[in-house]
Design an enzyme around this catalytic site. Structure first.
Site, PDB file in Angstrom:
ATOM      1  N   CYS A  19       4.608 -14.067  -8.717  1.00 12.19           N
ATOM      2  CA  CYS A  19       4.402 -12.887  -7.857  1.00 12.19           C
ATOM      3  C   CYS A  19       3.743 -13.249  -6.529  1.00 12.19           C
ATOM      4  O   CYS A  19       4.233 -12.857  -5.459  1.00 12.19           O
ATOM      5  CB  CYS A  19       3.602 -11.827  -8.608  1.00 12.19           C
TER       6      CYS A  19
ATOM      7  N   HIS B 105      -1.563  -8.960 -10.043  1.00 11.96           N
ATOM      8  CA  HIS B 105      -0.154  -8.881  -9.659  1.00 11.96           C
ATOM      9  C   HIS B 105      -0.065  -8.352  -8.238  1.00 11.96           C
ATOM     10  O   HIS B 105      -0.869  -7.526  -7.804  1.00 11.96           O
ATOM     11  CB  HIS B 105       0.627  -7.966 -10.604  1.00 11.96           C
TER      12      HIS B 105
ATOM     13  N   HIS C 253       9.094  -7.403  -5.792  1.00 11.68           N
ATOM     14  CA  HIS C 253       8.130  -8.270  -6.471  1.00 11.68           C
ATOM     15  C   HIS C 253       8.840  -9.158  -7.482  1.00 11.68           C
ATOM     16  O   HIS C 253      10.000  -8.931  -7.830  1.00 11.68           O
ATOM     17  CB  HIS C 253       7.028  -7.444  -7.143  1.00 11.68           C
TER      18      HIS C 253
END
Length: 364
Positions: A279, A327, A339
């Site tokens: 990520c 994240h 993402h």
């Protein structure tokens, strides 16, 4: 011996009685085993329960991966520092050796001269004035050499101390990386168990459990080539152009364009592109393409710009999730982001509401 004190005689079981007792014992054991098996049987998980378990394991994996990435980055910096110190130490050691060789040459010359007492050399000199000039020069040279050697030795001791400190730092970081690698293996095992549970679901329930049927559409399918091609469709291209146009500046527009170009790329732990990402690796690569250097980890990227509220979001902002900031995604407008989700899903478009929102940063 009186009858009252006699030990009762054990009565042997007759054949029929023994068979009856054995049957009862076996039935009792079977009943106990049945109850025991029922108590330990793993309950059947619903698709929603499977999704909750998988999501939890993915979050644990991202936390461990992010920490590992940070430790690796620190270790790489420490190794570069050690190499620089070692090169500097070698250079100074060469200088010290040169000074030692010059001193050795001077000592050898004095020995060849027989180590004559200076006063006697003065008496024997054909030119006393010249001798005094040479003696004064030699004294100054010797003093200068001694000072140089003392300086180099002092510097060398300092370098050795710094090198020792750097070695200790690298060793500590390597130990931390090994521990994080062990944590990663543990999480990988849990993910394998979760994937096994996913494999027992029918396709429709599996799609719900993995989020493949969400707003990401075909691009959210778990890594298939068809999903990758679908994510790069003409519709996505038009959306990318629209998001880039709405971006507040050229850097944000370039980052968004890069992220759109990576839709469908696989998620791989520790990867920063160009063909696979985790990520924070995706957001780092996107802004690298825009000429902006971002830190490697999620918990560092959140402090890499101006913190903003959710109501202030603009295309190109970084959006962060979970209380531990584990994240990150790239906001593209309309409540959506690009993402790299997890090992079972490629880079894709998703709503920012699909995870607990923790904050946002505008890259400056």
């Amino acid at each position: 011996m009186p009858a009252a004190h006699r030990k009762p005689r054990q009565r042997s079981l007759s054949g029929q009685t023994a068979r009856t007792a054995a049957t009862l014992a076996l039935a009792s054991a079977a009943t106990a085993t049945a109850f025991d098996g029922t108590a330990h049987a793993e309950p059947e998980l619903s698709p929603a329960q499977v999704k909750a378990k998988v999501d939890r394991l993915y979050q644990e994996a991202e936390v461990a991966t992010d920490q590992y990435n940070g430790a690796k980055e620190d270790a790489d910096k420490a190794r570069k520092k050690v190499r620089a110190l070692q090169d500097e130490a070698a250079r100074r050691e060469d200088a010290l050796n040169s000074e030692r060789q010059r001193l050795g040459s001077t000592a050898a010359a004095q020995y060849r001269d027989g180590g004559i007492d200076p006063s006697l050399q003065l008496l024997l000199s054909s030119s006393p004035d010249r001798y005094l000039d040479e003696a004064s020069l030699a004294d100054r040279v010797g003093t200068r050499q001694a000072a140089t050697i003392a300086k180099v030795r002092k510097q060398l001791r300092g370098v050795e101390q710094l090198r020792s400190q750097a070695d200790t730092q690298v060793s500590e970081l390597r130990t931390k990386q090994q521990e994080l690698a062990r944590q990663k293996r543990t999480v990988t095992k849990k993910l394998a168990e979760a994937r096994d549970l996913l494999g027992r679901l029918d396709p429709a329930d599996r799609a719900l459990a993995t989020g493949a049927a969400g707003p990401a559409g075909a691009a959210g399918a778990a890594g298939s080539a068809d999903a990758a091609r679908a994510s790069r469709s003409a519709t996505a291209d038009r959306t990318a152009l629209s998001a880039s146009t709405k971006a507040p500046n050229s850097r944000a527009a370039a980052a968004i364009a890069y992220a759109y170009g990576k839709l469908g790329s696989p998620y791989v732990w520790g990867a920063t592109g160009p063909n696979a990402f985790d990520c924070s690796g995706l957001t780092q690569a996107a802004y690298r393409a825009a000429g902006v250097s971002l830190p490697r980890t999620t918990y560092s990227q959140i402090n890499a710009g101006q913190r903003i509220s959710r109501s202030q979001l603009q295309p190109g902002d970084l959006v962060f999730f979970y209380s531990g900031i584990s994240h990150v995604g790239l906001y593209i407008g309309n409540g959506e982001m690009i993402h790299a989700p997890n090992p079972t899903a490629p880079v894709r478009i998703a709503p920012i509401d699909e995870m607990p929102f923790a904050g946002a940063t505008r890259v400056t």
